[in-house]
Design a protein around this motif. Structure first.
Motif, PDB file in Angstrom:
ATOM      1  N   SER B  37       0.834  -1.204   0.000  1.00 17.58           N
ATOM      2  CA  SER B  37       0.000   0.000   0.000  1.00 17.58           C
ATOM      3  C   SER B  37       0.866   1.250   0.000  1.00 17.58           C
ATOM      4  O   SER B  37       0.559   2.233  -0.669  1.00 17.58           O
ATOM      5  N   GLY B  41       1.019   3.602  -3.004  1.00 18.80           N
ATOM      6  CA  GLY B  41       0.564   4.924  -2.590  1.00 18.80           C
ATOM      7  C   GLY B  41       1.513   6.011  -3.061  1.00 18.80           C
ATOM      8  O   GLY B  41       1.087   7.075  -3.513  1.00 18.80           O
ATOM      9  N   HIS B  45       0.653   9.062  -5.472  1.00 19.39           N
ATOM     10  CA  HIS B  45       1.007  10.415  -5.089  1.00 19.39           C
ATOM     11  C   HIS B  45       1.792  11.083  -6.223  1.00 19.39           C
ATOM     12  O   HIS B  45       1.552  12.226  -6.593  1.00 19.39           O
ATOM     13  N   ASP B 339      -2.991   6.720   6.299  1.00 17.76           N
ATOM     14  CA  ASP B 339      -3.605   7.687   5.397  1.00 17.76           C
ATOM     15  C   ASP B 339      -3.941   8.963   6.170  1.00 17.76           C
ATOM     16  O   ASP B 339      -3.772  10.064   5.684  1.00 17.76           O
ATOM     17  N   PRO B 342       0.024  10.452   7.533  1.00 18.92           N
ATOM     18  CA  PRO B 342       1.015   9.871   6.622  1.00 18.92           C
ATOM     19  C   PRO B 342       2.447  10.026   7.146  1.00 18.92           C
ATOM     20  O   PRO B 342       2.745  10.992   7.861  1.00 18.92           O
ATOM     21  N   PRO B 363       1.955   8.754   1.371  1.00 18.45           N
ATOM     22  CA  PRO B 363       0.564   8.380   1.634  1.00 18.45           C
ATOM     23  C   PRO B 363       0.318   6.963   1.111  1.00 18.45           C
ATOM     24  O   PRO B 363       0.770   6.631   0.024  1.00 18.45           O
ATOM     25  N   SER B 365      -1.681   3.748  -0.497  1.00 12.05           N
ATOM     26  CA  SER B 365      -2.799   3.563  -1.407  1.00 12.05           C
ATOM     27  C   SER B 365      -3.941   2.942  -0.614  1.00 12.05           C
ATOM     28  O   SER B 365      -3.734   2.066   0.219  1.00 12.05           O
ATOM     29  N   LEU B 366      -5.153   3.409  -0.863  1.00 15.31           N
ATOM     30  CA  LEU B 366      -6.306   2.856  -0.136  1.00 15.31           C
ATOM     31  C   LEU B 366      -6.991   1.762  -0.952  1.00 15.31           C
ATOM     32  O   LEU B 366      -8.065   1.296  -0.610  1.00 15.31           O
TER      33      LEU B 366
END
Ligand SMILES: Nc1ncnc2c1ncn2[C@@H]1O[C@H](COP(=O)(O)OP(=O)(O)OP(=O)(O)O)[C@@H](O)[C@H]1O
Ligand SMILES: [Mg+2]
Lengths: 228, 401
Positions: B37, B41, B45, B339, B342, B363, B365-366
Motif C-alpha cells: 500500500s 501509494g 502520489h 492515510d 502519513p 501516503p 494507497s487505499l
C-alpha cells in the motif's frame, strides 16, 4: 446367495507374500479355514506368524497374493476397491490394538462415526450409540473424549463402534495387548456377551493366554500355516 | 459430523500450533498489505502530482491532438456530451480547456508561456483556489494568473498589464493584453516558470478558436494505479472525432519508471512468501505425520479418501482464511491510520521532493484490491502447503502396524 448352511467366513488357500527389499516374505502360506455364524474364535500363534496379515486380508484392508475369501456368501477377494470399502463399511467391524478412536470426537460420536458414513440419520445414530455404550458398560461416559478415557474404556468404545453397523463379522487384532488383566476380563466379558446376544461373529488375534482360555474356537498359526 | 465440523475440531486439538500458524499468516499479510500500500501509494502520489491536476488522468481530445498537442486539432464544444460525462458516477470532474504557447511581455521583460484557458467551474475548484500565491480569483474578463516564477521573471505584480502574442487557431495571429489578477504556486518549478492561466472564453478569443476546446481534462472517481477507466469511459461516452487517452498512454516513461520500481517491492514480497510458505509446509508435514495412523484407522473404518482429504483441506482453508482475515483487517486499519497520519519524509529527500513540487509524504494507497490480492496469495500458499497432508491421505494404507 447367503444361506444358513454356509459358513459365515470361508478362507480358501490364501497366500500373502510381501515383496520387501530383502526378498519375498511369505507371511501367509496357503491358509484355509471356516467360521460358523456366531463363532467366537481366536487366531493364535507366535509373533510374526501372520495373524495381522491374515486378519487384514479377511477384512479387505489388504489384497491377497492368491486364494479366496468369502464372507456371508460374498467373495471379497473378487471385489473392486470401491466395493471393498462399501463392504467393509457395512459388513465388517474392526477393533485394533491401538489408535482406534478419532481423538477429536467424543465417545458417542466415535461410535456414531461409522453409522454416519453409512448415512444413518443423526437421531438414530445417537440413540444407537448411547445404547451400545451402555451395553459395553460406559453409560455416562458418552461425552468424554478418548483422552479422558482409560485404555480399557477406549477399547470398549472401539468394540461398541465395531458393532454399530450391525456387521456380520467383527475382526479384532490383539484388542487386549495394551490392557491389564482386569480390563482384559471386562472387555472379553463384554465381547462374549454381545456375541451371544446379537449373534455377531468374532475373530480376534492374540497371544494372550487369558484370551485364548475364553475363546470357543482356536486357530493356531505358525509360520503362515495352520497347525494342529 | 460434516467435514467442516471435524475440520474445526481438528484445529482445536493443537490450539497453540493453530494459533501460531494463523498468526504467521496474519502477520505476513499485514506486512505485505502495508508494504504494498505504501509503495503503490507513493506512485499514486507521484501520478497525482504529475498528471492529476495538470494534463489529467484522462484526456478527451481530437484523434490527431496527440502527440503534437497542436492548437489546430481542437474539438468543437460539446456541452451536452460534457454534461452527460460529468453525470457519470465514475467521473469526479471533467473540465474543458484550451491551451497553447505564446510570448508574454511586460515592458522590457518577456518570457515564453503556456497559456491555459480554464473554465470558471475549474477555477472555482479547491485545487486552483489553493494554488493562489497572491491576488484573487475573479470572473472579470481579460484577467491572467501567472506562475510565480514567470511573474518574477516579468517583474509583474497584481494589477499589472502583460501582453501576449503568438500563433492562433489555423494560422491566425493571436494577441491580447491581460491584467494580472494573481500569481500561482504550481507545485512544480517548471510549471511555475511557464504557466499563464486565463479564463476559457478569453483564451478562445485570444486564439481565435471560438467555441473550441483543446481537450477535456477528466478525473475519474477512482485513481488507483490498478484501475484504468479510460477505455470504459470512452465506450460509455463516445464523442465524434475524439478519443480518450489515459496518462499511461500519454506518458509511457512514467508508467515504465513505476513498473521498474514496483518489481523491487515484488521481490521483497516474494521472499516473504517463500519464507512463510516453507514455514507452513513444515507445519503441514508435522500434521500429516501426527495423523497418519488416524488416517489409516479411518480408512479401515470405511471412510472414503476423498472425504478425509476434504476434512484436511477444509481445516487448512479455515485456518488460512481466519489468519488472512485478521491480517487483512489489521493491515487495513494500519493503512487507514497511515492515510490519516502519513509518514513524513525528513532531510534532503524531503527538500528535493518539495523542490519538485511534491509534498514530502508517503501516503498509502487505499486500494482494497491490494488487500484482496495478497490475502488470496497467502491462502493459496497455505493450500499448496496442504498438498503434503493431502498426499499423505492418498498414500496411507488402511492397514495398521
Ligand atoms: N508390509 C510388509 N512388508 C514385508 N513384510 C511384512 C510386512 N508386513 C508384515 N510382514 C512380515 O510378515 C510376517 C507376518 O507378519 P504379521 O504382522 O502378520 O505377524 P503377526 O502374527 O501379526 O505378529 P505379531 O504377533 O507380532 O503382531 C512377518 O514376518 C512380518 O515381518
Ligand atoms: Mg500382529
Amino acid at each position: 446367495m447367503s444361506t444358513s448352511s454356509q459358513p459365515l467366513l470361508r478362507v480358501d488357500r490364501v497366500v500373502k507374500t510381501y515383496e520387501s527389499t530383502a526378498g519375498p516374505v511369505h507371511a501367509v502360506q496357503g491358509v484355509s479355514l471356516d467360521l460358523e455364524r456366531g463363532a467366537f474364535a481366536a487366531l493364535v500363534g507366535p509373533s510374526g506368524c501372520g495373524k495381522t496379515t491374515l486378519l487384514n486380508a479377511i477384512g479387505g484392508l489388504d489384497r491377497v497374493t492368491s486364494g479366496q475369501i468369502w464372507i456371508d456368501g460374498t467373495e471379497i477377494t473378487a471385489l473392486g476397491d470401491r466395493e471393498t470399502i462399501e463392504f467393509r463399511l457395512h459388513r465388517i467391524g474392526f477393533v485394533f490394538q491401538a489408535y482406534n478412536l478419532v481423538p477429536v470426537l467424543n465417545a458417542w460420536e466415535n461410535v456414531a462415526f461409522v453409522m454416519e458414513l453409512q448415512g444413518v440419520g443423526v437421531r438414530d445414530r445417537r440413540d444407537r450409540a448411547f445404547e451400545l455404550l451402555s451395553s459395553v458398560g460406559l453409560a455416562g461416559k458418552e461425552l468424554q473424549r478418548p483422552a479422558q478415557l482409560s485404555g480399557g474404556q477406549q477399547q470398549r468404545v472401539a468394540v461398541a463402534r465395531a458393532l454399530a453397523s450391525r456387521p456380520s463379522l467383527v475382526l479384532a487384532d490383539e484388542p487386549t495387548a495394551n490392557l491389564d488383566s482386569k480390563s482384559t476380563e471386562t472387555l472379553l466379558d463384554i465381547m462374549h456377551e454381545l456375541n451371544r446376544q446379537e449373534g455377531t461373529t468374532f475373530l480376534f488375534s492374540t497371544h494372550d493366554q487369558r484370551v485364548i482360555d475364553r475363546a470357543e474356537q482356536l486357530v493356531h498359526l505358525e509360520d503362515g500355516r495352520i497347525v494342529g | 459430523m460434516t467435514a467442516v465440523r471435524l475440520a474445526w475440531r481438528n484445529l482445536g486439538r493443537n490450539r497453540r500450533r493453530s494459533l501460531i500458524t494463523g498468526a504467521a499468516i496474519a502477520f505476513a499479510l499485514f506486512f505485505a498489505v502495508i508494504l504494498r500500500s505504501l509503495q503503490l501509494g507513493v506512485y499514486n502520489h507521484m501520478v497525482a502530482t504529475v498528471v492529476g491536476s495538470m494534463s489529467g488522468y484522462v484526456q478527451v481530445s481530437d484523434t490527431a491532438y496527440w502527440p503534437s498537442q497542436n492548437l489546430d486539432y481542437a474539438l468543437y464544444e460539446a456541452p451536452e456530451w460534457l454534461d452527460e460525462l460529468r453525470a457519470d458516477r465514475d467521473v469526479a470532474s471533467a473540465y474543458p480547456r484550451l491551451q497553447g504557447f505564446s510570448l508574454v511581455t511586460m515592458g522590457e521583460q518577456s518570457g515564453v508561456a503556456q497559456w491555459i484557458g480554464i473554465s470558471p467551474e475549474e477555477a472555482a475548484a479547491p485545487l486552483w483556489q489553493a494554488r493562489l500565491a497572491s491576488g484573487s480569483w475573479t470572473d472579470a474578463p481579460g484577467s491572467v494568473w501567472l506562475g510565480k516564477r514567470l511573474a518574477e521573471q516579468l517583474r509583474a505584480g497584481v494589477g499589472d498589464t502583460v501582453v501576449a502574442m503568438g500563433q492562433g487557431f489555423q494560422g491566425s495571429m493571436a494577441g491580447a493584453s491581460w491584467v494580472v489578477a494573481g500569481t500561482l504556486n504550481m507545485g512544480n518549478p517548471e510549471l511555475e516558470k511557464r504557466s499563464a492561466v486565463v479564463g476559457l472564453a478569453d483564451a478562445q478569443e485570444f486564439a481565435g478558436a471560438y467555441g473550441m476546446w483543446s481537450y477535456v481534462q477528466v478525473t475519474p472517481r477512482r485513481t488507483e494505479l490498478s484501475h484504468d477507466p479510460t477505455v470504459e469511459l470512452g465506450a460509455k461516452h463516445p464523442l465524434e472525432g475524439a478519443r480518450f487517452l489515459g496518462w499511461q498512454t500519454r506518458m509511457p516513461e512514467l508508467i515504465q519508471a513505476i513498473q521498474a520500481d514496483s518489481s523491487g517491492g515484488k521481490v521483497i514480497l516474494f521472499i516473504l512468501y517463500v519464507v512463510i510458505g516453507f514455514g507452513l509446509l513444515g507445519t503441514m508435514i508435522m500434521l500429516a505425520n501426527e495423523r497418519q495412523r488416524e488416517f489409516a484407522m479411518q480408512l479401515a473404518m470405511g471412510m472414503r479418501r476423498g472425504l478425509l482429504a476434504g476434512i484436511v483441506f477444509v481445516e487448512v482453508l479455515i485456518l488460512s482464511m481466519a489468519g488472512a482475515l485478521v491480517g487483512a483487517l489489521l493491515g487495513r486499519v494500519a493503512v487507514l491510520v497511515l492515510d490519516r497520519f502519513p509518514l513524513r519524509l525528513q532531510g534532503d529527500v524531503a527538500a528535493a521532493m518539495e523542490q519538485q513540487g511534491w509534498e514530502p509524504i508517503l501516503p498509502p494507497s487505499l486500494d482494497a484490491s491490494i488487500t484482496l490480492t495478497h490475502a488470496g496469495i497467502i491462502v493459496l500458499i497455505a493450500l499448496l502447503a496442504a498438498a503434503w497432508p493431502l498426499r499423505t491421505v492418498f498414500k496411507t494404507n488402511p492397514v495398521q502396524r
